[in-house]
Scaffold this active site. Sequence first.
Site, PDB file in Angstrom:
ATOM      1  N   ASP A  94      31.280  43.131  72.041  1.00 31.59           N
ATOM      2  CA  ASP A  94      31.467  41.703  72.226  1.00 31.59           C
ATOM      3  C   ASP A  94      30.790  41.356  73.559  1.00 31.59           C
ATOM      4  O   ASP A  94      30.550  42.233  74.385  1.00 31.59           O
ATOM      5  CB  ASP A  94      32.971  41.404  72.274  1.00 31.59           C
ATOM      6  N   GLY A  99      30.871  35.729  69.072  1.00 36.42           N
ATOM      7  CA  GLY A  99      31.037  34.420  68.438  1.00 36.42           C
ATOM      8  C   GLY A  99      29.914  33.471  68.803  1.00 36.42           C
ATOM      9  O   GLY A  99      29.797  32.394  68.237  1.00 36.42           O
ATOM     10  N   ASN A 140      39.002  37.169  68.160  1.00 34.64           N
ATOM     11  CA  ASN A 140      37.908  37.288  67.187  1.00 34.64           C
ATOM     12  C   ASN A 140      37.317  38.704  67.145  1.00 34.64           C
ATOM     13  O   ASN A 140      36.382  38.967  66.396  1.00 34.64           O
ATOM     14  CB  ASN A 140      36.815  36.248  67.449  1.00 34.64           C
TER      15      ASN A 140
END
Length: 266
Positions: A9, A45, A219
């Site tokens: 991420d 994201g 997420n």
Amino acid sequence: MTVKMIAVDMDGTFLTSQQDYDREKFKQLYNKMKEQGIRFVVASGNQYYQLKSFFPEIATEISFVAENGAYIVSEGNEIFNGEIDPKTIQKVLQILVNFEEGHIILCGKNSAYVSLNEPDEFVAHGQKYYHRLKKVPDLREVKDDTLFKFALSFPVDQVETVLHQLHVALGDKVIPVSSGHGDVDLIVPGIHKAHGLIKLQELWGVKTEEVAAFGDSGNDLEMLKHAGYSYAMGNGQPEVKAIAKEIISSNDENGVLLKIEELLQN
């Protein structure tokens, strides 16, 4: 212990609070990854165009699971593109009118879109994460793009309540997930970061037990549950720390790079 894919991420994980990373150290580690045949995947994201700007020299060598898995690009080639049905887009926009404290970015393959009515500071905030961001008179009129995500922003102290309210209001049309700092993404059911990793694993013949993943927010949950080796950041959300196999140093302490260095030595 064999790792063949490393997925990171970005915000709150790979990137420091200053929105950067130790580029020299990463360059050394990336060269070792290449020597060992390990694939490097950016799973975020954020928008693909923003993500690749962090890796100008190697953007066409690595893979991006962007927009929480809705848009996957590997070595410069498009691998997967999700889509929210246009009728669902209209229904969701109708529901979001009731969330007065929220701000909305509608995310598509070619660009992200924001209403002309949104305050300038929100638009400026959005431009950090969406390098292609168009102002439009009305989000309901955005038609000529493949739309696959809503990116919402709320006051941080409202996020838990809002997540619950969105779950109730939206049913299974789209799934709300927290992405940290007051941001909430509405994603296509079943299309998340883990789904993106699976697509790449199929492409490369990588087993799930050979995947190492790093994350800090809601997420990232599916990706961390999926990976054979899962690492939550020291600064991560409690539910992320609870499901990861190991908690490592924070994003401001080079946590990801130190753990990758360790993995490459095994």
